[in-house]
Structure formats: C-alpha cells, structure tokens
Design a protein around this motif. Structure first.
Motif, PDB file in Angstrom:
ATOM      1  N   PHE A  32      38.746  41.096  24.903  1.00  0.00           N
ATOM      2  CA  PHE A  32      38.114  41.046  26.222  1.00  0.00           C
ATOM      3  C   PHE A  32      37.443  39.699  26.407  1.00  0.00           C
ATOM      4  N   PHE A  33      37.584  39.186  27.614  1.00  0.00           N
ATOM      5  CA  PHE A  33      36.979  37.909  27.968  1.00  0.00           C
ATOM      6  C   PHE A  33      35.865  38.193  28.970  1.00  0.00           C
ATOM      7  N   ASN A  34      34.622  37.997  28.550  1.00  0.00           N
ATOM      8  CA  ASN A  34      33.483  38.286  29.422  1.00  0.00           C
ATOM      9  C   ASN A  34      32.811  36.994  29.864  1.00  0.00           C
ATOM     10  N   ILE A 125      42.697  36.907  35.384  1.00  0.00           N
ATOM     11  CA  ILE A 125      43.657  37.757  36.101  1.00  0.00           C
ATOM     12  C   ILE A 125      44.335  38.638  35.069  1.00  0.00           C
ATOM     13  N   THR A 126      44.279  39.966  35.315  1.00  0.00           N
ATOM     14  CA  THR A 126      45.017  40.907  34.474  1.00  0.00           C
ATOM     15  C   THR A 126      46.192  41.429  35.299  1.00  0.00           C
ATOM     16  N   ALA A 127      45.919  42.426  36.161  1.00  0.00           N
ATOM     17  CA  ALA A 127      46.988  42.989  36.991  1.00  0.00           C
ATOM     18  C   ALA A 127      47.010  42.392  38.393  1.00  0.00           C
ATOM     19  N   GLY A 128      46.001  41.578  38.717  1.00  0.00           N
ATOM     20  CA  GLY A 128      46.011  40.887  40.006  1.00  0.00           C
ATOM     21  C   GLY A 128      45.331  41.626  41.151  1.00  0.00           C
ATOM     22  N   THR A 129      44.544  42.651  40.850  1.00  0.00           N
ATOM     23  CA  THR A 129      43.889  43.437  41.900  1.00  0.00           C
ATOM     24  C   THR A 129      42.762  42.652  42.579  1.00  0.00           C
ATOM     25  N   ALA A 130      41.894  42.061  41.756  1.00  0.00           N
ATOM     26  CA  ALA A 130      40.723  41.359  42.283  1.00  0.00           C
ATOM     27  C   ALA A 130      41.134  40.207  43.205  1.00  0.00           C
ATOM     28  N   ILE A 131      42.167  39.490  42.819  1.00  0.00           N
ATOM     29  CA  ILE A 131      42.555  38.313  43.590  1.00  0.00           C
ATOM     30  C   ILE A 131      43.087  38.698  44.979  1.00  0.00           C
TER      31      ILE A 131
HETATM   32  P1  OMP Z   1      42.674  42.421  37.698  1.00  0.00           P
HETATM   33  O1  OMP Z   1      41.968  42.737  38.987  1.00  0.00           O
HETATM   34  O2  OMP Z   1      43.438  43.607  37.127  1.00  0.00           O
HETATM   35  O3  OMP Z   1      43.522  41.193  37.792  1.00  0.00           O
HETATM   36  O4  OMP Z   1      41.559  42.174  36.587  1.00  0.00           O
HETATM   37  C1  OMP Z   1      40.718  41.057  36.646  1.00  0.00           C
HETATM   38  C2  OMP Z   1      39.267  41.485  36.504  1.00  0.00           C
HETATM   39  O5  OMP Z   1      39.091  42.328  35.375  1.00  0.00           O
HETATM   40  C3  OMP Z   1      38.363  40.333  36.233  1.00  0.00           C
HETATM   41  O6  OMP Z   1      37.903  39.734  37.425  1.00  0.00           O
HETATM   42  C4  OMP Z   1      37.242  40.989  35.429  1.00  0.00           C
HETATM   43  O7  OMP Z   1      36.292  41.597  36.269  1.00  0.00           O
HETATM   44  C5  OMP Z   1      37.923  42.054  34.606  1.00  0.00           C
HETATM   45  N1  OMP Z   1      38.304  41.638  33.203  1.00  0.00           N
HETATM   46  C6  OMP Z   1      37.595  40.666  32.514  1.00  0.00           C
HETATM   47  O8  OMP Z   1      36.571  40.158  32.962  1.00  0.00           O
HETATM   48  N2  OMP Z   1      38.044  40.225  31.286  1.00  0.00           N
HETATM   49  C7  OMP Z   1      39.135  40.731  30.667  1.00  0.00           C
HETATM   50  O9  OMP Z   1      39.487  40.295  29.564  1.00  0.00           O
HETATM   51  C8  OMP Z   1      39.846  41.762  31.338  1.00  0.00           C
HETATM   52  C9  OMP Z   1      39.397  42.243  32.568  1.00  0.00           C
HETATM   53  C10 OMP Z   1      40.053  43.445  33.101  1.00  0.00           C
HETATM   54  O10 OMP Z   1      39.362  44.466  33.335  1.00  0.00           O
HETATM   55  O11 OMP Z   1      41.286  43.426  33.208  1.00  0.00           O
END
Ligand code: OMP
Length: 211
Positions: A32-34, A125-131
């Motif tokens: 996890f990247f915080n 970016i993980t699955a791209g929801t936030a963007i």
């Molecule tokens: P997606 O919206 O799935 O792209 O996830 C991105 C968001 O997940 C980021 O803006 C974070 O809020 C959170 N996240 C992290 O901060 N670090 C990680 O390593 C993984 C996530 C995550 O939940 O996927």
C-alpha cells in the motif's frame, strides 16, 4: 533512475508498506502506498521535485494544475511550487471542496479560475475510479482535463481487461504521467535483494490483477 530514487524515498518514509491491505476496489493487496505519510516540509519539497521533473519530461502542455480534495490539494500546491522553483513555470492552481458551500465566496472551486487545459495531480491510480470523478468535475466547470500526474501507477486492470491507465488514456483522453510504477518496485526489490519475503506476494498479485 528517478523511479527507483522515488521508491527508495517512499520506503524510507514508510509511505510504501508491505502487508495485507484492502483497496478501494475491494482487491486485497500485499502493498500500500499512503501518500498522506509524506507529512513533513522536506517531504513536500522532495515530492514536488519528483512530480515536477516527470511533468516537464513528459512535455505535456497545460494551463492549470488541479488537486482533487482532499489528498490532491497539498500535492497540487507542492507541484506548482516545484514547477516554479525548479523549472521557472509559474502556473495557476485550484482545488475543489467536497462540501457544498452556501455563503461567503460560494462555489466548490477554490484558487485560480478553473479554465483552459487542466493537469490533475493525484497520488495513486488503481482501478481509475477516483480520476473519473475529477474529470467530471473539471468538465462540469467548462475546462478541459488534458492529463493526470500521479506518484504511483499500480499497473492494474481497470473496469475491463485493459489496464486502468489505458482506460484513462483512451476513454477519458488524458495523458498519464507517473513518477513510478509497480514494475519499478519489483525491479528495485530484485536488484537490491530487499524484502524477498514480499517479492513473491507482489508477483502473485501482479499475476492476478496486473495486465
Ligand atoms: P482507484 O480509484 O481505484 O484508481 O484508486 C485510487 C485511490 O485508492 C487513491 O486515490 C487512494 O485513495 C487509494 N489507494 C492508495 O492511496 N494507495 C494504494 O496503494 C492503493 C489505493 C487503493 O485503494 O487502490
């Protein structure tokens, strides 16, 4: 290499951790990247430097930097400062409030007027929801999102079979600029012989959710 230097720094500051984490997407991740743990003045200065370097190297043309609430706000501030300090690029920046405001200056955007070609600055970016949420917000304001700069690309599948980054590029028309990605992390651990106990878990995770 910049990506490795950045990952070194993230590990050193405990921003990047190994273990078992549940992501926003519901996936269970061995790392996890915080970005919230970049919580010192020196962190913001260095973080801004890494992002600004990646942005300038990408050659992207943009008029304004946008930081999505909440975590994108200090990032956008650090990045605009570093673009000016290190590269002489003096760009306006803005961010959104999450809460609607019905008094005072009104509106949900704070900072410079949200117009022109917008570069979004976010953490991961993980699955791209936030963007997608940021893109909707910028378009609703009448501006044009042209790119997104992130610290870490987790290099995972998005909604379908393509990577989240490919989806963001193709469906949203954004150029994605990243400081580092999962491949960089795996290579760095392989090269340095660090955290061998976590390397296998990273590889397995990549085999399951990677592209
Ligand atoms: P997606 O919206 O799935 O792209 O996830 C991105 C968001 O997940 C980021 O803006 C974070 O809020 C959170 N996240 C992290 O901060 N670090 C990680 O390593 C993984 C996530 C995550 O939940 O996927």
């Amino acid at each position: 290499m910049t990506a490795h230097a950045f990952l070194e720094y993230a590990l050193q500051r405990d921003v990047l951790r190994f273990g078992e984490f549940t992501l926003k997407s519901g996936r269970t991740s061995p790392y996890f990247f915080n970005a919230g743990l970049f919580n010192r003045g020196s962190d913001l200065a260095r973080l801004g430097e890494f992002y600004a370097r990646a942005i300038v190297d990408s050659g992207i043309e943009f008029d304004l930097v946008f930081g999505p609430a909440y975590k994108g706000i200090p990032l956008a501030a650090a990045v605009t400062e570093a673009l000016f300090r290190d590269h002489g690029m003096d760009r306006p920046w803005a961010f959104n409030r999450k809460e609607a405001k019905d008094h005072g200056e009104g509106g949900n955007i704070v900072g410079a007027p949200l117009q022109g070609r917008v570069l979004i600055v976010d953490d991961v970016i993980t699955a791209g929801t936030a963007i997608r949420e940021s893109v909707d917000l910028i378009r609703a304001a009448g501006a044009t999102p042209v790119g997104v700069a992130i610290a870490l690309d987790r290099e995972e599948r998005g909604r379908g079979e393509r990577s989240a980054i490919q989806e963001v590029e193709a469906d949203l028309g954004l150029q994605v600029i990243r400081v580092a990605g999962l491949t960089d992390l795996v290579t760095m651990l392989e090269d340095t012989g660090r955290a061998p106990e976590h390397l296998e878990a990273l590889r397995a995770y990549r085999a399951e959710y990677g592209v």
